[in-house]
Design an enzyme around this catalytic site. Sequence first.
Site, PDB file in Angstrom:
ATOM      1  N   GLY A  20       6.739 114.024   7.993  1.00 21.66           N
ATOM      2  CA  GLY A  20       6.896 113.661   9.403  1.00 21.66           C
ATOM      3  C   GLY A  20       6.951 114.886  10.293  1.00 21.66           C
ATOM      4  N   ASP A 150       2.706 106.588  -6.478  1.00 21.82           N
ATOM      5  CA  ASP A 150       3.511 105.366  -6.380  1.00 21.82           C
ATOM      6  C   ASP A 150       2.579 104.167  -6.446  1.00 21.82           C
ATOM      7  OD1 ASP A 150       5.658 106.980  -5.843  1.00 21.82           O
ATOM      8  OD2 ASP A 150       5.774 106.504  -3.696  1.00 21.82           O
ATOM      9  N   CYS A 383      26.505 101.900  22.165  1.00 17.78           N
ATOM     10  CA  CYS A 383      26.342 100.544  21.651  1.00 17.78           C
ATOM     11  C   CYS A 383      27.652 100.038  21.042  1.00 17.78           C
ATOM     12  CB  CYS A 383      25.161 100.482  20.691  1.00 17.78           C
ATOM     13  SG  CYS A 383      24.411  98.841  20.686  1.00 17.78           S
ATOM     14  N   HIS A 509      20.855 102.722  23.927  1.00 11.46           N
ATOM     15  CA  HIS A 509      20.768 103.897  23.050  1.00 11.46           C
ATOM     16  C   HIS A 509      20.025 105.038  23.758  1.00 11.46           C
ATOM     17  CE1 HIS A 509      22.029 102.080  19.172  1.00 11.46           C
ATOM     18  NE2 HIS A 509      21.649 100.966  19.769  1.00 11.46           N
ATOM     19  N   GLU A 511      19.916 108.060  22.949  1.00 11.98           N
ATOM     20  CA  GLU A 511      19.423 109.057  21.998  1.00 11.98           C
ATOM     21  C   GLU A 511      17.948 108.899  21.669  1.00 11.98           C
ATOM     22  OE1 GLU A 511      21.491 106.581  21.342  1.00 11.98           O
ATOM     23  OE2 GLU A 511      21.248 105.754  19.325  1.00 11.98           O
TER      24      GLU A 511
END
Length: 539
Positions: A20, A150, A383, A509, A511
Amino acid sequence: MKKTKYIFVTGGVTSSLGKGIIASSLAKLLQGRGFSVANQKLDPYINVDPGTLNPYEHGECYVTEDGAETDLDLGHYERFSGTPTSQANNVTTGRIYQSVINKERKGEYLGSTVQVVPHITDEIKRCIQLLGHTGKYDFVITEIGGVVGDIESLPFIEAIRQLKWELGVDCVNIHLTLVPFLSAAQELKTKPTQHSVKELQEQGVQPDIIVCRCEKHLTESIKAKIALFCNVAKTAVIECIDAPSIYDVPMLMMAEGLDKEVFRILNMEMPKDIHIEQWQNFLHHLHNPKKDVTVALVGKYVELTDAYKSIREALIHGGVANETKVRIKTIHSETITRENAAELLAGVSGILVAPGFGSRGVEGKINAIEYARTNNVPFLGICLGMQCSVIEFARNVLGLKDANSREMDMDTKNPVIDIMSEQKTIVNMGHTMRLGAYPCHLAADSKLAAMYGTQEISERHRHRYEFNNSYMSEFEKHGVKMAGINPTTQLVEAVEYTNHPWFIGVQYHPEYKSTVANPHPLFVGFVKAMLKYQEENKK
Ligand code: GLN
Protein backbone atom coordinates in the site's frame (compact mmCIF):
# COMPACT_ATOMS: atom_id res chain seq x y z
CA MET A 1 -10.81 11.64 -22.12
CA LYS A 2 -7.55 10.17 -20.90
CA LYS A 3 -6.02 6.93 -22.14
CA THR A 4 -5.40 5.20 -18.86
CA LYS A 5 -2.30 3.14 -18.09
CA TYR A 6 -2.63 0.34 -15.57
CA ILE A 7 -0.04 -0.52 -12.95
CA PHE A 8 -0.43 -3.69 -10.88
CA VAL A 9 1.28 -4.23 -7.57
CA THR A 10 1.55 -7.80 -6.31
CA GLY A 11 3.35 -9.08 -3.24
CA GLY A 12 5.58 -12.06 -2.59
CA VAL A 13 7.26 -13.94 0.27
CA THR A 14 5.22 -12.47 3.14
CA SER A 15 2.35 -10.12 3.73
CA SER A 16 2.78 -6.72 5.43
CA LEU A 17 5.71 -5.67 3.23
CA GLY A 18 4.00 -2.38 2.50
CA LYS A 19 2.42 -2.76 -0.94
CA GLY A 20 0.00 0.00 0.00
CA ILE A 21 2.84 2.39 0.80
CA ILE A 22 4.68 1.54 -2.42
CA ALA A 23 1.50 2.05 -4.44
CA SER A 24 0.77 5.34 -2.64
CA SER A 25 4.37 6.53 -3.06
CA LEU A 26 4.33 5.79 -6.78
CA ALA A 27 1.03 7.66 -7.07
CA LYS A 28 2.61 10.63 -5.32
CA LEU A 29 5.57 10.67 -7.73
CA LEU A 30 3.39 10.36 -10.82
CA GLN A 31 1.17 13.11 -9.48
CA GLY A 32 4.24 15.25 -8.86
CA ARG A 33 5.13 14.82 -12.54
CA GLY A 34 1.76 16.20 -13.55
CA PHE A 35 -0.42 13.10 -13.99
CA SER A 36 -3.75 12.19 -12.45
CA VAL A 37 -3.65 8.92 -10.58
CA ALA A 38 -6.15 6.63 -8.85
CA ASN A 39 -5.17 3.90 -6.40
CA GLN A 40 -7.23 0.77 -6.06
CA LYS A 41 -7.07 -2.28 -3.78
CA LEU A 42 -8.36 -5.76 -4.62
CA ASP A 43 -8.80 -7.97 -1.55
CA PRO A 44 -8.97 -11.72 -2.07
CA TYR A 45 -11.16 -12.52 0.98
CA ILE A 46 -14.81 -13.54 0.83
CA ASN A 47 -16.28 -10.83 3.04
CA VAL A 48 -18.15 -8.40 0.81
CA ASP A 49 -16.32 -5.58 2.58
CA PRO A 50 -14.19 -5.29 5.74
CA GLY A 51 -17.08 -3.60 7.61
CA THR A 52 -17.92 -6.85 9.38
CA LEU A 53 -14.29 -7.71 10.25
CA ASN A 54 -12.98 -6.90 13.71
CA PRO A 55 -9.74 -4.93 14.14
CA TYR A 56 -7.84 -8.07 15.24
CA GLU A 57 -8.51 -9.51 11.80
CA HIS A 58 -8.12 -6.48 9.69
CA GLY A 59 -6.98 -3.32 11.47
CA GLU A 60 -8.99 -0.19 10.89
CA CYS A 61 -11.99 -0.08 8.60
CA TYR A 62 -11.57 3.04 6.47
CA VAL A 63 -14.69 4.91 5.33
CA THR A 64 -14.85 6.81 2.04
CA GLU A 65 -16.95 9.85 1.09
CA ASP A 66 -19.60 7.65 -0.53
CA GLY A 67 -19.87 5.51 2.60
CA ALA A 68 -17.91 2.44 1.49
CA GLU A 69 -16.32 0.49 4.35
CA THR A 70 -12.90 -0.32 2.98
CA ASP A 71 -9.38 -1.54 3.56
CA LEU A 72 -7.06 0.73 5.50
CA ASP A 73 -4.75 1.04 2.50
CA LEU A 74 -7.33 3.41 1.02
CA GLY A 75 -6.49 5.69 3.91
CA HIS A 76 -2.85 5.71 2.78
CA TYR A 77 -3.93 6.42 -0.80
CA GLU A 78 -5.91 9.46 0.31
CA ARG A 79 -3.30 10.69 2.78
CA PHE A 80 -0.55 10.52 0.13
CA SER A 81 -2.33 11.72 -2.99
CA GLY A 82 -5.19 13.75 -1.51
CA THR A 83 -7.53 12.17 -4.08
CA PRO A 84 -10.81 10.99 -2.51
CA THR A 85 -11.53 7.29 -2.98
CA SER A 86 -14.86 5.49 -3.27
CA GLN A 87 -16.38 2.02 -3.33
CA ALA A 88 -14.83 1.51 -6.78
CA ASN A 89 -11.37 1.76 -5.22
CA ASN A 90 -11.77 -1.36 -3.07
CA VAL A 91 -13.15 -4.63 -4.36
CA THR A 92 -13.15 -7.99 -2.55
CA THR A 93 -13.67 -11.54 -3.78
CA GLY A 94 -16.98 -11.45 -1.91
CA ARG A 95 -18.14 -8.43 -3.90
CA ILE A 96 -17.01 -9.99 -7.19
CA TYR A 97 -18.90 -13.22 -6.49
CA GLN A 98 -21.94 -11.32 -5.24
CA SER A 99 -22.20 -9.42 -8.48
CA VAL A 100 -21.60 -12.52 -10.65
CA ILE A 101 -24.20 -14.51 -8.69
CA ASN A 102 -26.70 -11.64 -8.94
CA LYS A 103 -26.21 -11.58 -12.73
CA GLU A 104 -26.65 -15.37 -12.85
CA ARG A 105 -29.94 -15.10 -10.91
CA LYS A 106 -31.16 -12.52 -13.40
CA GLY A 107 -30.37 -14.92 -16.23
CA GLU A 108 -27.75 -12.62 -17.71
CA TYR A 109 -25.43 -15.51 -18.62
CA LEU A 110 -28.07 -16.93 -20.96
CA GLY A 111 -27.89 -20.49 -19.71
CA SER A 112 -24.12 -20.92 -19.81
CA THR A 113 -22.15 -22.57 -16.98
CA VAL A 114 -20.83 -19.80 -14.75
CA GLN A 115 -17.13 -20.34 -14.02
CA VAL A 116 -14.10 -18.73 -12.40
CA VAL A 117 -12.64 -18.27 -15.89
CA PRO A 118 -14.08 -16.34 -17.67
CA HIS A 119 -16.93 -15.02 -15.50
CA ILE A 120 -15.13 -14.22 -12.25
CA THR A 121 -12.00 -13.01 -14.06
CA ASP A 122 -14.13 -10.87 -16.40
CA GLU A 123 -15.82 -9.27 -13.41
CA ILE A 124 -12.39 -8.58 -11.84
CA LYS A 125 -11.20 -6.99 -15.10
CA ARG A 126 -14.38 -4.90 -15.26
CA CYS A 127 -13.78 -3.63 -11.72
CA ILE A 128 -10.13 -2.79 -12.48
CA GLN A 129 -11.11 -0.82 -15.56
CA LEU A 130 -14.05 0.95 -13.94
CA LEU A 131 -11.79 3.74 -12.70
CA GLY A 132 -9.90 3.94 -15.99
CA HIS A 133 -13.15 4.18 -17.95
CA THR A 134 -14.16 7.34 -16.08
CA GLY A 135 -11.62 9.05 -18.34
CA LYS A 136 -10.30 11.00 -15.36
CA TYR A 137 -7.03 9.19 -14.72
CA ASP A 138 -3.74 8.87 -16.57
CA PHE A 139 -2.79 6.01 -14.27
CA VAL A 140 -4.71 3.47 -12.22
CA ILE A 141 -2.52 1.67 -9.71
CA THR A 142 -4.14 -1.57 -8.56
CA GLU A 143 -2.76 -3.38 -5.56
CA ILE A 144 -3.61 -7.07 -5.14
CA GLY A 145 -3.95 -7.98 -1.46
CA GLY A 146 -2.27 -11.05 0.00
CA VAL A 147 0.74 -12.92 -1.32
CA VAL A 148 1.33 -14.60 -4.67
CA GLY A 149 0.78 -18.31 -4.20
CA ASP A 150 -2.30 -17.89 -1.99
CA ILE A 151 -5.19 -19.97 -3.34
CA GLU A 152 -7.48 -16.95 -2.91
CA SER A 153 -5.46 -14.67 -5.16
CA LEU A 154 -5.33 -16.99 -8.20
CA PRO A 155 -8.31 -15.42 -10.06
CA PHE A 156 -6.87 -11.94 -9.50
CA ILE A 157 -3.46 -12.89 -10.88
CA GLU A 158 -5.18 -14.56 -13.84
CA ALA A 159 -7.18 -11.37 -14.43
CA ILE A 160 -4.06 -9.21 -14.53
CA ARG A 161 -2.38 -11.74 -16.83
CA GLN A 162 -5.29 -11.38 -19.24
CA LEU A 163 -5.35 -7.60 -18.97
CA LYS A 164 -1.65 -7.37 -19.75
CA TRP A 165 -2.25 -9.55 -22.79
CA GLU A 166 -5.16 -7.37 -23.89
CA LEU A 167 -3.64 -3.97 -23.13
CA GLY A 168 0.00 -4.71 -24.04
CA VAL A 169 2.24 -1.72 -23.50
CA ASP A 170 -0.31 0.09 -21.37
CA CYS A 171 0.38 -2.14 -18.34
CA VAL A 172 3.17 -2.44 -15.80
CA ASN A 173 3.55 -5.26 -13.28
CA ILE A 174 5.37 -4.42 -10.08
CA HIS A 175 6.21 -7.21 -7.66
CA LEU A 176 7.17 -6.39 -4.08
CA THR A 177 9.23 -9.01 -2.27
CA LEU A 178 11.38 -9.43 0.78
CA VAL A 179 15.17 -9.70 0.63
CA PRO A 180 15.98 -10.88 4.15
CA PHE A 181 19.31 -10.30 5.88
CA LEU A 182 20.55 -13.40 7.68
CA SER A 183 22.67 -12.18 10.54
CA ALA A 184 24.36 -15.57 11.08
CA ALA A 185 25.61 -15.50 7.46
CA GLN A 186 25.88 -11.69 7.35
CA GLU A 187 24.22 -11.86 3.94
CA LEU A 188 21.19 -10.65 2.07
CA LYS A 189 19.33 -13.57 0.55
CA THR A 190 17.66 -13.44 -2.89
CA LYS A 191 16.21 -16.96 -2.97
CA PRO A 192 12.77 -16.06 -1.54
CA THR A 193 12.48 -13.39 -4.26
CA GLN A 194 13.49 -15.85 -6.97
CA HIS A 195 10.87 -18.34 -5.75
CA SER A 196 8.18 -15.73 -5.51
CA VAL A 197 8.85 -14.52 -9.06
CA LYS A 198 8.85 -18.15 -10.32
CA GLU A 199 5.45 -18.59 -8.73
CA LEU A 200 4.18 -15.50 -10.57
CA GLN A 201 5.72 -16.71 -13.83
CA GLU A 202 4.02 -20.09 -13.42
CA GLN A 203 0.76 -18.18 -13.31
CA GLY A 204 1.71 -16.48 -16.56
CA VAL A 205 2.77 -13.12 -15.18
CA GLN A 206 6.25 -11.69 -15.74
CA PRO A 207 6.97 -8.79 -13.39
CA ASP A 208 8.45 -5.69 -15.05
CA ILE A 209 9.77 -4.18 -11.84
CA ILE A 210 10.84 -5.88 -8.63
CA VAL A 211 10.76 -3.79 -5.48
CA CYS A 212 12.86 -5.40 -2.76
CA ARG A 213 11.99 -4.68 0.84
CA CYS A 214 15.17 -4.96 2.89
CA GLU A 215 16.78 -3.81 6.10
CA LYS A 216 20.28 -3.49 4.56
CA HIS A 217 21.24 -1.82 1.27
CA LEU A 218 21.24 -4.08 -1.79
CA THR A 219 24.66 -4.31 -3.39
CA GLU A 220 25.07 -3.99 -7.15
CA SER A 221 25.80 -7.70 -7.36
CA ILE A 222 22.62 -8.60 -5.47
CA LYS A 223 20.65 -6.41 -7.85
CA ALA A 224 22.33 -8.06 -10.83
CA LYS A 225 21.54 -11.49 -9.46
CA ILE A 226 17.86 -10.67 -8.92
CA ALA A 227 17.68 -9.14 -12.41
CA LEU A 228 19.22 -12.22 -14.02
CA PHE A 229 17.17 -14.84 -12.22
CA CYS A 230 13.92 -12.93 -12.32
CA ASN A 231 14.19 -11.85 -15.94
CA VAL A 232 14.05 -8.06 -15.48
CA ALA A 233 16.37 -5.19 -16.33
CA LYS A 234 18.89 -4.39 -13.61
CA THR A 235 17.51 -0.85 -13.37
CA ALA A 236 14.14 -2.43 -12.61
CA VAL A 237 15.39 -3.94 -9.36
CA ILE A 238 14.42 -1.29 -6.84
CA GLU A 239 15.66 -1.22 -3.28
CA CYS A 240 13.08 -0.38 -0.64
CA ILE A 241 14.96 -0.10 2.61
CA ASP A 242 13.20 0.26 5.99
CA ALA A 243 12.51 3.97 6.50
CA PRO A 244 11.99 6.01 9.66
CA SER A 245 8.55 7.05 8.43
CA ILE A 246 6.17 5.84 5.73
CA TYR A 247 6.21 9.42 4.44
CA ASP A 248 9.91 9.01 3.50
CA VAL A 249 9.12 6.26 1.01
CA PRO A 250 8.16 8.46 -2.00
CA MET A 251 11.55 10.18 -1.87
CA LEU A 252 13.36 6.85 -1.47
CA MET A 253 11.45 5.48 -4.47
CA MET A 254 12.34 8.54 -6.52
CA ALA A 255 16.02 8.19 -5.63
CA GLU A 256 15.84 4.53 -6.70
CA GLY A 257 14.14 5.51 -9.95
CA LEU A 258 10.84 3.64 -9.52
CA ASP A 259 8.91 6.28 -11.45
CA LYS A 260 11.61 6.42 -14.14
CA GLU A 261 11.30 2.66 -14.66
CA VAL A 262 7.53 2.92 -15.00
CA PHE A 263 7.91 5.49 -17.79
CA ARG A 264 10.61 3.40 -19.47
CA ILE A 265 8.41 0.31 -19.51
CA LEU A 266 5.41 2.25 -20.80
CA ASN A 267 7.55 3.83 -23.54
CA MET A 268 6.62 7.26 -22.27
CA GLU A 269 8.84 10.24 -21.89
CA MET A 270 9.20 11.14 -18.23
CA PRO A 271 8.48 14.83 -17.59
CA LYS A 272 11.71 16.32 -16.26
CA ASP A 273 10.19 18.43 -13.51
CA ILE A 274 8.64 17.05 -10.40
CA HIS A 275 6.58 19.19 -8.04
CA ILE A 276 6.72 17.74 -4.58
CA GLU A 277 8.01 20.74 -2.67
CA GLN A 278 5.05 20.62 -0.29
CA TRP A 279 5.81 16.99 0.50
CA GLN A 280 9.46 17.75 1.14
CA ASN A 281 8.47 20.62 3.37
CA PHE A 282 6.25 18.23 5.34
CA LEU A 283 9.17 15.81 5.69
CA HIS A 284 11.44 18.57 6.88
CA HIS A 285 9.03 19.47 9.70
CA LEU A 286 8.34 15.82 10.45
CA HIS A 287 12.01 15.12 11.04
CA ASN A 288 12.90 18.42 12.70
CA PRO A 289 10.18 19.10 15.26
CA LYS A 290 10.69 22.09 17.53
CA LYS A 291 8.46 20.81 20.34
CA ASP A 292 6.96 17.60 21.54
CA VAL A 293 3.81 16.69 23.33
CA THR A 294 2.22 13.48 24.62
CA VAL A 295 -1.37 12.45 24.03
CA ALA A 296 -3.12 9.52 25.68
CA LEU A 297 -4.90 7.35 23.14
CA VAL A 298 -7.60 5.45 25.01
CA GLY A 299 -9.17 2.48 23.26
CA LYS A 300 -9.65 -1.24 23.52
CA TYR A 301 -7.44 -2.13 20.55
CA VAL A 302 -4.41 -0.03 21.44
CA GLU A 303 -2.04 -2.99 21.21
CA LEU A 304 -2.76 -3.22 17.48
CA THR A 305 -0.99 -0.41 15.65
CA ASP A 306 -3.32 -0.76 12.67
CA ALA A 307 -6.55 -0.49 14.66
CA TYR A 308 -6.51 3.32 14.90
CA LYS A 309 -4.35 3.93 11.82
CA SER A 310 -6.05 7.08 10.56
CA ILE A 311 -6.11 8.63 14.04
CA ARG A 312 -2.39 7.97 14.48
CA GLU A 313 -1.62 9.49 11.07
CA ALA A 314 -3.91 12.49 11.67
CA LEU A 315 -2.03 13.17 14.92
CA ILE A 316 1.23 13.14 12.94
CA HIS A 317 -0.25 15.60 10.42
CA GLY A 318 -1.62 17.84 13.19
CA GLY A 319 1.78 17.68 14.88
CA VAL A 320 3.71 18.64 11.75
CA ALA A 321 1.41 21.63 11.24
CA ASN A 322 2.47 22.76 14.73
CA GLU A 323 6.13 21.79 14.21
CA THR A 324 5.58 19.30 17.00
CA LYS A 325 6.25 15.63 17.50
CA VAL A 326 3.15 14.03 18.98
CA ARG A 327 4.01 11.09 21.19
CA ILE A 328 1.22 8.62 21.72
CA LYS A 329 0.80 6.95 25.08
CA THR A 330 -1.64 4.12 24.50
CA ILE A 331 -3.89 3.17 27.37
CA HIS A 332 -6.10 0.13 27.26
CA SER A 333 -9.58 1.35 28.18
CA GLU A 334 -10.41 -1.77 30.17
CA THR A 335 -7.64 -0.95 32.65
CA ILE A 336 -8.85 2.54 33.63
CA THR A 337 -10.73 2.90 36.89
CA ARG A 338 -11.85 6.05 38.72
CA GLU A 339 -9.09 5.35 41.25
CA ASN A 340 -6.16 4.85 38.86
CA ALA A 341 -7.14 7.37 36.16
CA ALA A 342 -4.95 10.17 37.58
CA GLU A 343 -1.95 7.86 37.78
CA LEU A 344 -2.42 6.38 34.31
CA LEU A 345 -3.03 9.75 32.69
CA ALA A 346 -0.35 11.69 34.56
CA GLY A 347 1.99 13.60 32.28
CA VAL A 348 -0.15 13.63 29.16
CA SER A 349 -1.22 16.94 27.67
CA GLY A 350 -4.34 15.65 25.97
CA ILE A 351 -6.69 12.68 25.98
CA LEU A 352 -8.19 11.14 22.86
CA VAL A 353 -10.92 8.56 23.35
CA ALA A 354 -11.22 6.34 20.32
CA PRO A 355 -14.20 5.04 18.36
CA GLY A 356 -15.49 1.55 19.03
CA PHE A 357 -18.34 -0.90 19.27
CA GLY A 358 -19.84 -2.90 22.13
CA SER A 359 -19.57 -2.50 25.88
CA ARG A 360 -16.06 -3.86 26.51
CA GLY A 361 -13.88 -1.04 27.84
CA VAL A 362 -16.64 1.58 27.82
CA GLU A 363 -16.60 2.21 31.60
CA GLY A 364 -12.82 2.78 31.41
CA LYS A 365 -13.34 5.32 28.63
CA ILE A 366 -15.91 7.09 30.81
CA ASN A 367 -13.39 7.19 33.70
CA ALA A 368 -10.73 8.72 31.44
CA ILE A 369 -13.26 11.29 30.26
CA GLU A 370 -14.22 12.25 33.81
CA TYR A 371 -10.53 12.84 34.50
CA ALA A 372 -10.17 15.03 31.38
CA ARG A 373 -13.28 17.03 32.20
CA THR A 374 -12.51 17.64 35.86
CA ASN A 375 -8.81 18.36 35.34
CA ASN A 376 -9.16 20.68 32.33
CA VAL A 377 -7.06 18.37 30.12
CA PRO A 378 -7.68 18.92 26.37
CA PHE A 379 -10.04 16.20 25.22
CA LEU A 380 -11.08 14.87 21.85
CA GLY A 381 -13.75 12.16 21.71
CA ILE A 382 -14.39 10.52 18.37
CA CYS A 383 -17.66 8.71 17.68
CA LEU A 384 -17.96 6.26 20.61
CA GLY A 385 -15.53 8.60 22.38
CA MET A 386 -18.03 11.43 22.00
CA GLN A 387 -20.92 9.19 23.04
CA CYS A 388 -19.02 8.20 26.19
CA SER A 389 -18.45 11.86 27.04
CA VAL A 390 -22.20 12.45 26.82
CA ILE A 391 -22.83 9.48 29.15
CA GLU A 392 -20.18 10.71 31.60
CA PHE A 393 -21.68 14.20 31.69
CA ALA A 394 -25.20 12.83 32.17
CA ARG A 395 -24.13 10.63 35.05
CA ASN A 396 -21.74 12.95 36.87
CA VAL A 397 -23.09 16.44 36.12
CA LEU A 398 -26.77 15.98 35.35
CA GLY A 399 -27.06 13.36 38.11
CA LEU A 400 -28.66 10.73 35.84
CA LYS A 401 -26.76 7.88 37.48
CA ASP A 402 -28.06 5.16 35.17
CA ALA A 403 -27.52 7.15 31.94
CA ASN A 404 -26.17 5.01 29.14
CA SER A 405 -26.18 4.32 25.43
CA ARG A 406 -28.77 1.87 24.25
CA GLU A 407 -25.92 -0.02 22.64
CA MET A 408 -24.58 -0.88 26.11
CA ASP A 409 -27.86 -1.21 27.99
CA MET A 410 -31.04 -1.87 26.01
CA ASP A 411 -33.24 -1.09 29.02
CA THR A 412 -31.57 2.01 30.42
CA LYS A 413 -34.03 4.54 31.86
CA ASN A 414 -31.90 7.38 30.49
CA PRO A 415 -30.78 6.54 26.94
CA VAL A 416 -28.78 9.73 26.36
CA ILE A 417 -27.35 7.94 23.32
CA ASP A 418 -30.07 6.12 21.45
CA ILE A 419 -30.49 4.07 18.32
CA MET A 420 -31.72 6.01 15.26
CA SER A 421 -35.32 5.09 14.49
CA GLU A 422 -34.47 3.94 10.96
CA GLN A 423 -31.88 1.56 12.46
CA LYS A 424 -34.38 -0.24 14.72
CA THR A 425 -35.65 -2.72 12.16
CA ILE A 426 -32.29 -3.54 10.57
CA VAL A 427 -31.16 -7.16 10.91
CA ASN A 428 -28.20 -7.36 8.50
CA MET A 429 -24.89 -6.13 9.92
CA GLY A 430 -23.06 -5.41 6.65
CA HIS A 431 -23.17 -1.83 5.30
CA THR A 432 -26.22 -0.81 7.33
CA MET A 433 -24.82 1.91 9.63
CA ARG A 434 -24.91 5.66 9.01
CA LEU A 435 -21.98 5.74 6.64
CA GLY A 436 -20.05 8.27 4.60
CA ALA A 437 -20.15 12.03 4.27
CA TYR A 438 -22.91 14.14 5.83
CA PRO A 439 -23.14 17.92 6.08
CA CYS A 440 -22.84 19.59 9.45
CA HIS A 441 -23.59 23.16 10.51
CA LEU A 442 -21.27 24.55 13.16
CA ALA A 443 -22.39 27.11 15.78
CA ALA A 444 -20.94 30.53 14.98
CA ASP A 445 -19.34 30.92 18.40
CA SER A 446 -17.94 27.38 18.59
CA LYS A 447 -14.25 26.47 18.79
CA LEU A 448 -14.89 24.12 15.89
CA ALA A 449 -16.08 26.92 13.58
CA ALA A 450 -12.96 28.90 14.47
CA MET A 451 -10.72 25.90 13.72
CA TYR A 452 -12.38 24.97 10.44
CA GLY A 453 -12.64 28.62 9.41
CA THR A 454 -16.21 27.98 8.23
CA GLN A 455 -19.60 27.00 9.64
CA GLU A 456 -20.54 24.57 6.88
CA ILE A 457 -18.55 21.36 6.88
CA SER A 458 -18.92 17.78 5.67
CA GLU A 459 -17.49 14.83 7.56
CA ARG A 460 -17.63 11.05 7.34
CA HIS A 461 -19.64 8.83 9.66
CA ARG A 462 -19.77 5.20 10.76
CA HIS A 463 -22.20 4.47 13.58
CA ARG A 464 -25.72 3.35 14.49
CA TYR A 465 -26.33 5.35 17.66
CA GLU A 466 -26.86 9.10 18.16
CA PHE A 467 -27.20 11.78 20.79
CA ASN A 468 -30.78 11.69 22.08
CA ASN A 469 -32.19 15.16 21.38
CA SER A 470 -34.83 14.91 24.11
CA TYR A 471 -32.00 15.57 26.60
CA MET A 472 -30.61 18.52 24.64
CA SER A 473 -31.89 21.41 26.76
CA GLU A 474 -30.81 19.74 29.99
CA PHE A 475 -27.25 19.44 28.64
CA GLU A 476 -27.27 22.99 27.30
CA LYS A 477 -28.37 24.36 30.68
CA HIS A 478 -25.25 22.84 32.19
CA GLY A 479 -22.74 24.19 29.70
CA VAL A 480 -22.73 21.71 26.83
CA LYS A 481 -22.80 23.52 23.52
CA MET A 482 -24.38 21.64 20.63
CA ALA A 483 -21.53 22.82 18.40
CA GLY A 484 -22.40 20.85 15.26
CA ILE A 485 -25.87 19.93 13.98
CA ASN A 486 -26.86 18.06 10.84
CA PRO A 487 -28.94 20.66 8.95
CA THR A 488 -31.43 18.15 7.53
CA THR A 489 -31.94 15.70 10.41
CA GLN A 490 -31.07 17.92 13.40
CA LEU A 491 -28.81 15.13 14.70
CA VAL A 492 -26.08 16.36 17.06
CA GLU A 493 -22.73 15.88 15.33
CA ALA A 494 -20.47 17.72 17.79
CA VAL A 495 -20.46 18.90 21.40
CA GLU A 496 -18.19 21.37 23.20
CA TYR A 497 -18.04 22.11 26.94
CA THR A 498 -18.16 25.82 27.63
CA ASN A 499 -16.71 25.43 31.15
CA HIS A 500 -13.60 23.63 29.93
CA PRO A 501 -10.61 25.06 28.00
CA TRP A 502 -10.79 22.49 25.20
CA PHE A 503 -13.27 19.64 25.37
CA ILE A 504 -14.70 18.46 22.05
CA GLY A 505 -16.67 15.37 21.10
CA VAL A 506 -17.53 14.58 17.50
CA GLN A 507 -19.97 11.97 16.27
CA TYR A 508 -18.12 11.91 12.96
CA HIS A 509 -14.62 10.67 12.09
CA PRO A 510 -12.36 13.64 11.28
CA GLU A 511 -9.34 11.32 11.02
CA TYR A 512 -10.43 9.91 7.66
CA LYS A 513 -10.01 13.28 5.97
CA SER A 514 -6.61 14.30 7.27
CA THR A 515 -3.92 14.25 4.57
CA VAL A 516 -0.30 15.37 4.23
CA ALA A 517 -1.37 18.28 2.05
CA ASN A 518 -4.37 19.16 4.24
CA PRO A 519 -3.85 18.25 7.89
CA HIS A 520 -7.27 18.14 9.52
CA PRO A 521 -8.10 21.42 11.34
CA LEU A 522 -9.50 19.56 14.34
CA PHE A 523 -6.24 17.65 14.84
CA VAL A 524 -4.20 20.80 14.23
CA GLY A 525 -6.34 22.52 16.86
CA PHE A 526 -6.08 19.59 19.28
CA VAL A 527 -2.27 19.62 19.12
CA LYS A 528 -2.29 23.40 19.60
CA ALA A 529 -4.50 23.01 22.69
CA MET A 530 -2.20 20.31 24.06
CA LEU A 531 0.86 22.55 23.61
CA LYS A 532 -0.93 25.34 25.46
CA TYR A 533 -1.89 22.98 28.28
CA GLN A 534 1.69 21.69 28.48
CA GLU A 535 3.07 25.23 28.61
CA GLU A 536 0.64 26.30 31.33
CA ASN A 537 1.23 23.20 33.43
CA LYS A 538 5.01 23.51 33.39
CA LYS A 539 4.84 26.26 35.96
N1 GLN B 1 -20.74 1.96 18.55
C1 GLN B 1 -21.14 3.31 18.30
C2 GLN B 1 -22.28 3.37 17.31
O1 GLN B 1 -22.53 2.45 16.59
C3 GLN B 1 -19.97 4.15 17.84
C4 GLN B 1 -19.35 3.69 16.57
C5 GLN B 1 -17.98 4.25 16.32
O2 GLN B 1 -17.29 4.68 17.25
N2 GLN B 1 -17.53 4.26 15.07
O3 GLN B 1 -22.97 4.37 17.23
